[in-house]
Design an enzyme around this catalytic site. Structure first.
Site, PDB file in Angstrom:
ATOM      1  CG  HIS A  19      -2.052   0.844   1.212  1.00  0.00           C
ATOM      2  ND1 HIS A  19      -3.153   0.613   0.424  1.00  0.00           N
ATOM      3  CD2 HIS A  19      -2.299   2.006   1.862  1.00  0.00           C
ATOM      4  CE1 HIS A  19      -4.030   1.577   0.592  1.00  0.00           C
ATOM      5  NE2 HIS A  19      -3.535   2.445   1.453  1.00  0.00           N
ATOM      6  CE  LYS A 164      -7.159   8.715   1.414  1.00  0.00           C
ATOM      7  NZ  LYS A 164      -7.486   9.232   2.752  1.00  0.00           N
ATOM      8  CE  LYS A 166      -2.719   7.780   1.131  1.00  0.00           C
ATOM      9  NZ  LYS A 166      -3.498   8.459   2.197  1.00  0.00           N
ATOM     10  CG  ASP A 195      -4.602  11.609   1.450  1.00  0.00           C
ATOM     11  OD1 ASP A 195      -4.111  12.756   1.596  1.00  0.00           O
ATOM     12  OD2 ASP A 195      -4.751  10.801   2.392  1.00  0.00           O
ATOM     13  CD  GLU A 221      -7.474  12.575   2.906  1.00  0.00           C
ATOM     14  OE1 GLU A 221      -8.261  11.931   2.174  1.00  0.00           O
ATOM     15  OE2 GLU A 221      -6.978  12.087   3.935  1.00  0.00           O
ATOM     16  CG  ASP A 246      -5.958  13.092   7.095  1.00  0.00           C
ATOM     17  OD1 ASP A 246      -6.318  13.029   8.283  1.00  0.00           O
ATOM     18  OD2 ASP A 246      -5.460  12.120   6.505  1.00  0.00           O
ATOM     19  CE  LYS A 270      -7.135   9.771   8.861  1.00  0.00           C
ATOM     20  NZ  LYS A 270      -5.810   9.921   8.238  1.00  0.00           N
ATOM     21  CD  GLU A 324      -9.655   7.548   4.759  1.00  0.00           C
ATOM     22  OE1 GLU A 324      -9.366   7.726   3.572  1.00  0.00           O
ATOM     23  OE2 GLU A 324      -8.965   8.000   5.700  1.00  0.00           O
TER      24      GLU A 324
END
Ligand code: MUC
Ligand code: MG
Length: 376
Positions: A19, A164, A166, A195, A221, A246, A270, A324
């Site tokens: 990831h 989403k 990255k 993001d 983001e 974020d 979060k 998410e």
């Protein structure tokens, strides 16, 4: 009922595929779990996760464990867990920062209290407004063809229709082209969001966001560094596509400053960043008072940490950007006996007692780094 002990475990869980984030590539995600025991023998369990040691945030898994066990535990031993809001306030007057550690302890205490009352933890936060919440999936293989295939597979199986990407690592223009190709492939069937994880400066943001907006991307983001609220305010006023905070949004005070200066169109909640569930609810109230929509973020927690976030987000009436909470889907294995229920693009809110999950102690032993002093 009084708090008798608290133990923290660091676990390394393998993921189904690499990831890629701008600051780290996850192949093994480290989670931190806490077990709080009451004098009458009940257990409460909490979890937080962070990404790439200290590459995402200032707290590492090791510092979270140390702070929770050495500095927070003595403050709560012998106290009544039922008053968890007062306990969290007491902890915050004695422990500076260390929000992930505070969130870990608070979530385990909340689980204990809800279990002692035999109710779902969300009832301690005013009850559920949602039975399920939509769940975005992060396409992070790094390859356009593979990402399109993954997105189409998710759509066909009705797993996710929010994606989403990255895009903080590598060449910004190539990344923008990668995203717009994916958006063109999925069309109106899916919402595509990016993001940047703080990786761009303002000049880069200007031309990249323009191209992303033109390409149909729905949400940008954290394009700028966490400290750059002034720059975020300028981006918010310049573009129609919403810009989300974020990393710049941690505490209740951050939320107030961002809202006051309109340094974001959307807040990514979060509990770990905020220092707990009670603080996250306060941030949601600031958002409500300022007309800022909400998004339910993740730090890529396993089933328990995801259930904690899901239950809390379920108590917030307007979660208009969805969540998410895909963490468990990225892990090869989990450390709870029961699992979370994902269907029709949504995560069902787990039911109690507590956060509704039972820790699998054999799995915990298998994945935990050490058991010194453990009483499980
Ligand atoms: C982040 O910055 O939002 C959430 C999803 C994902 O892929 O990474 C995390 C962290
Ligand atoms: Mg983010």
């Amino acid at each position: 009922m009084k708090i008798h002990s608290l133990h923290v475990y660091i676990l390394d869980l393998p993921t189904i595929r690499p990831h890629h984030l701008s600051m780290h590539t996850i192949v093994t995600q480290t989670i931190v779990m806490a077990c709080v025991k009451s004098t009458d023998g009940l257990e409460g369990w909490g979890e937080v996760a962070t990404i790439g040691g200290v590459s995402y945030g200032e707290e590492s898994p090791e510092s979270i464990k140390l702070t929770a066990e050495k500095y927070i535990t003595p403050l709560i031993l012998g106290k009544d867990p039922t008053n968890f809001d007062a306990l969290s306030h007491y902890i915050s007057t004695n422990v500076k920062g260390n929000y992930f550690a505070k969130a870990l302890v608070e979530s385990s205490v909340v689980d204990l209290v809800a279990k002692s009352k035999n109710i779902p933890a969300y009832e301690l936060f005013g009850g559920k407004c949602h039975d399920s919440l939509s769940v975005a999936w992060t396409l992070a293989s790094g390859d356009t063809g593979k990402d399109i295939e993954e997105a189409q597979n998710c759509l066909q199986l009705k797993k996710h229709n929010i994606f989403k990407l990255k895009i903080g690592k590598g060449d910004p223009k190539e990344n923008v082209a990668h995203v717009t190709k994916i958006k063109a492939a999925v069309g109106d069937q899916a919402s595509v969001r990016v993001d940047v994880n703080q990786a761009w400066d303002e000049a880069t943001s200007l031309y990249c966001i323009e191209a992303l907006e033109a390409g149909g991307v729905d949400l940008i983001e954290q394009p700028l560094a966490a400290w750059n609220n002034e720059g975020m305010t300028r981006l918010v006023s310049r573009f129609k596509v919403p810009v989300m905070a974020d990393e710049s949004l941690g505490t209740v005070q951050d939320a107030y400053q961002i809202a006051k200066h309109r340094a974001a169109d959307v807040f990514a909640l979060k509990p770990a960043k905020a220092g707990g569930l009670t603080a996250t609810k306060k941030i949601a109230a600031i958002a409500e008072a300022s007309g800022i929509p909400l998004y339910g973020g993740t730090m890529i927690e396993s089933t328990l940490g995801t259930a904690i976030c899901a239950q809390l987000y379920s108590t917030i009436p307007e979660m208009s950007f969805g969540t998410e909470l895909f963490g468990p889907l990225l892990f090869k294995d989990n450390v709870t006996l029961n699992d979370l229920d994902y269907e029709k693009f949504q995560l069902k809110i787990p039911e109690g007692p507590g956060f509704g999950l039972e820790v699998d102690k054999e799995k915990l032993k298998h994945y935990a780094r050490e058991f010194v002093g453990s009483t499980i």
